[in-house]
Design an enzyme around this catalytic site. Structure first.
Site, PDB file in Angstrom:
ATOM      1  N   TYR A   1      10.603 -30.205  21.414  1.00 53.30           N
ATOM      2  CA  TYR A   1      10.731 -29.006  22.241  1.00 53.30           C
ATOM      3  C   TYR A   1      10.187 -29.280  23.651  1.00 53.30           C
ATOM      4  O   TYR A   1       8.966 -29.198  23.872  1.00 53.30           O
ATOM      5  CB  TYR A   1       9.966 -27.839  21.581  1.00 53.30           C
ATOM      6  CG  TYR A   1      10.434 -27.634  20.156  1.00 53.30           C
ATOM      7  CD1 TYR A   1      11.450 -26.732  19.864  1.00 53.30           C
ATOM      8  CD2 TYR A   1       9.921 -28.417  19.102  1.00 53.30           C
ATOM      9  CE1 TYR A   1      11.935 -26.595  18.573  1.00 53.30           C
ATOM     10  CE2 TYR A   1      10.398 -28.287  17.814  1.00 53.30           C
ATOM     11  CZ  TYR A   1      11.411 -27.376  17.549  1.00 53.30           C
ATOM     12  OH  TYR A   1      11.901 -27.261  16.268  1.00 53.30           O
TER      13      TYR A   1
ATOM     14  N   ASP B   1      12.229 -22.348   9.598  1.00 50.84           N
ATOM     15  CA  ASP B   1      11.506 -21.093   9.861  1.00 50.84           C
ATOM     16  C   ASP B   1      11.562 -20.233   8.608  1.00 50.84           C
ATOM     17  O   ASP B   1      12.426 -20.419   7.756  1.00 50.84           O
ATOM     18  CB  ASP B   1      12.166 -20.343  11.021  1.00 50.84           C
ATOM     19  CG  ASP B   1      11.927 -21.048  12.340  1.00 50.84           C
ATOM     20  OD1 ASP B   1      10.762 -21.384  12.629  1.00 50.84           O
ATOM     21  OD2 ASP B   1      12.909 -21.282  13.066  1.00 50.84           O
TER      22      ASP B   1
ATOM     23  N   LYS C   1      32.960 -25.001  17.710  1.00 53.73           N
ATOM     24  CA  LYS C   1      34.000 -24.593  18.669  1.00 53.73           C
ATOM     25  C   LYS C   1      34.702 -25.838  19.196  1.00 53.73           C
ATOM     26  O   LYS C   1      34.267 -26.426  20.205  1.00 53.73           O
ATOM     27  CB  LYS C   1      33.367 -23.821  19.841  1.00 53.73           C
ATOM     28  CG  LYS C   1      32.848 -22.450  19.452  1.00 53.73           C
ATOM     29  CD  LYS C   1      32.299 -21.743  20.670  1.00 53.73           C
ATOM     30  CE  LYS C   1      31.728 -20.393  20.307  1.00 53.73           C
ATOM     31  NZ  LYS C   1      30.724 -19.934  21.263  1.00 53.73           N
TER      32      LYS C   1
ATOM     33  N   ALA D   1      18.704 -21.571   7.047  1.00 52.08           N
ATOM     34  CA  ALA D   1      17.333 -21.181   6.722  1.00 52.08           C
ATOM     35  C   ALA D   1      17.286 -20.719   5.266  1.00 52.08           C
ATOM     36  O   ALA D   1      18.123 -19.926   4.845  1.00 52.08           O
ATOM     37  CB  ALA D   1      16.879 -20.066   7.652  1.00 52.08           C
TER      38      ALA D   1
ATOM     39  N   ALA E   1       7.011 -30.531   9.365  1.00 52.29           N
ATOM     40  CA  ALA E   1       8.104 -31.514   9.244  1.00 52.29           C
ATOM     41  C   ALA E   1       7.565 -32.933   9.045  1.00 52.29           C
ATOM     42  O   ALA E   1       8.221 -33.759   8.416  1.00 52.29           O
ATOM     43  CB  ALA E   1       8.982 -31.450  10.489  1.00 52.29           C
TER      44      ALA E   1
ATOM     45  N   GLU F   1      27.125 -30.903  17.381  1.00 48.03           N
ATOM     46  CA  GLU F   1      26.489 -30.234  16.241  1.00 48.03           C
ATOM     47  C   GLU F   1      27.397 -29.131  15.700  1.00 48.03           C
ATOM     48  O   GLU F   1      28.011 -28.388  16.459  1.00 48.03           O
ATOM     49  CB  GLU F   1      25.159 -29.621  16.688  1.00 48.03           C
ATOM     50  CG  GLU F   1      24.438 -28.911  15.554  1.00 48.03           C
ATOM     51  CD  GLU F   1      22.963 -28.773  15.842  1.00 48.03           C
ATOM     52  OE1 GLU F   1      22.309 -29.786  16.123  1.00 48.03           O
ATOM     53  OE2 GLU F   1      22.477 -27.638  15.801  1.00 48.03           O
TER      54      GLU F   1
ATOM     55  N   GLN G   1      15.338 -29.453  21.521  1.00 47.90           N
ATOM     56  CA  GLN G   1      15.834 -28.081  21.629  1.00 47.90           C
ATOM     57  C   GLN G   1      16.650 -28.017  22.920  1.00 47.90           C
ATOM     58  O   GLN G   1      16.405 -28.795  23.853  1.00 47.90           O
ATOM     59  CB  GLN G   1      14.615 -27.144  21.711  1.00 47.90           C
ATOM     60  CG  GLN G   1      14.906 -25.683  21.834  1.00 47.90           C
ATOM     61  CD  GLN G   1      15.626 -25.165  20.609  1.00 47.90           C
ATOM     62  OE1 GLN G   1      16.827 -25.340  20.495  1.00 47.90           O
ATOM     63  NE2 GLN G   1      14.908 -24.547  19.694  1.00 47.90           N
TER      64      GLN G   1
END
Ligand code: FAD
Length: 286
Positions: free
Chosen positions: A143, A108, A270, A51, A123, A17, A174
């Site tokens: 989650y 959020d 990264k 967001a 969603a 991601e 998550q």
């Protein structure tokens, strides 16, 4: 390429991601970082959605660039601050740029004061709309430790079932730091009749300061074994990075060993972290 075909295949899938730049002056450096991760030839890469949607053009640009580099792209899309017409415009744009996969999210309330709109509350409503629009493979978030706002873990899974019934073909979790939490979640999903693939989300922690904040927001628990790593190595970036990557690698190997086929790594722009993870399991995912 539709992600569901990758996730459902017998081959182990390792995906990464990344997040888009917030401002145009760092666009090139973010693009370069994501391209370096793409060179690792992951099964796919997902690009988050800021967001409030202010950076949605960058999500599209980064996702399109990754797709053009030969890596299937998953564009995140959240709906809390958009009207139906705005979402339909974004879907048209994504389609016109060849993006075939969307992670449909509620999002959020943004901290910058962007107003919330009323067309979408959950969603599942966005998922239903994307499904009706047609042409996309749709994923959703889940989650294992329950969404922080949910009434109960049972209600949360019930709501997840609605999202799947609305058209989510796969779910991504998550982050979690204890695989037993994920295995237990799969068991409960299965009992509730939610049988779509659940991609396991793993975060290699290299910066202990951010992880405490992220866990506070997301509700992910940090096991004692991990807390001890942070306590001992947290002040030394090199030691912490090595220990955090080793911890994430162990989690990934345990997941694959226990029959999980798809792992998504929160690599957060990264390349060096993504590369170490990939190298650590190169014999397993060859
Ligand atoms: P929903 O599925 O709508 O669930 C939100 C809450 O509403 C839950 O508590 C659920 O139980 C409840 N609920 C759902 N349906 C109903 C119903 N019918 N009745 C009552 N309650 C209901 N955020 C971003 O801004 N950008 C990103 O790119 C991004 N990517 C993410 C990727 C992953 C894999 C994950 C796990 C999260 C991501 N997030 C992202 C964060 C996400 O937007 C937040 O966690 C948000 O609070 C919930 O989004 P959701 O899509 O899971 O919401």
């Amino acid at each position: 390429m539709k992600l569901i075909d990758i996730i459902n295949s017998d081959r182990l899938s390792l995906s990464f991601e990344v997040f888009p730049p917030k401002t145009s002056d760092v666009f090139e450096s973010v693009k370069t970082a994501t391209e370096k991760i793409a060179e690792l030839k992951p099964s796919y890469m997902s690009v988050t959605y800021g967001a409030g949607g202010g950076t949605s053009d960058y999500t599209l640009k980064i996702a399109e660039n990754l797709k053009n580099k030969g890596v299937p792209a998953l564009a995140h899309l959240s709906c809390l601050t958009s009207s139906k017409d705005e979402i339909h415009d974004k879907l048209t744009q994504l389609k016109n740029h060849g993006i075939e996969n969307i992670l449909a999210l509620r999002g959020d309330a943004p901290s910058d004061g962007t107003p919330i709109k009323t067309d979408y509350k959950y969603a599942s409503e966005l998922t239903e709309d994307i499904k009706e629009f047609g042409g996309f493979c749709i994923g959703g978030a889940c989650y294992p430790e329950s969404h922080p706002e949910s009434e109960s873990s049972i209600a949360d899974i019930d709501n997840l079932r609605r999202k799947v019934e609305a058209g989510c073909e796969f779910l991504t979790t998550q982050m979690f730091f204890d695989n037993n939490i994920y295995y237990n979640f799969l068991y409960r999903l299965n009992k509730a009749g939610v049988t779509v693939p659940v991609v396991a989300g793993i975060m290699p922690v290299t910066n202990p300061k951010s992880i405490k904040r992220i866990c506070r927001i997301s509700g992910s628990a940090l096991p004692q074994r991990f807390v001890r790593i942070v306590d001992r190595f947290g002040d030394d970036p090199e030691s912490m990075a090595q220990a955090g990557i080793a911890y994430a690698t162990e989690q990934i190997i345990d997941l694959f060993a226990n029959g999980v086929n798809a792992v998504h790594v929160y690599s957060m722009n990264k390349p060096e972290v993504a590369e170490k993870i990939k190298n650590n399991i190169s014999g397993i995912i060859k």
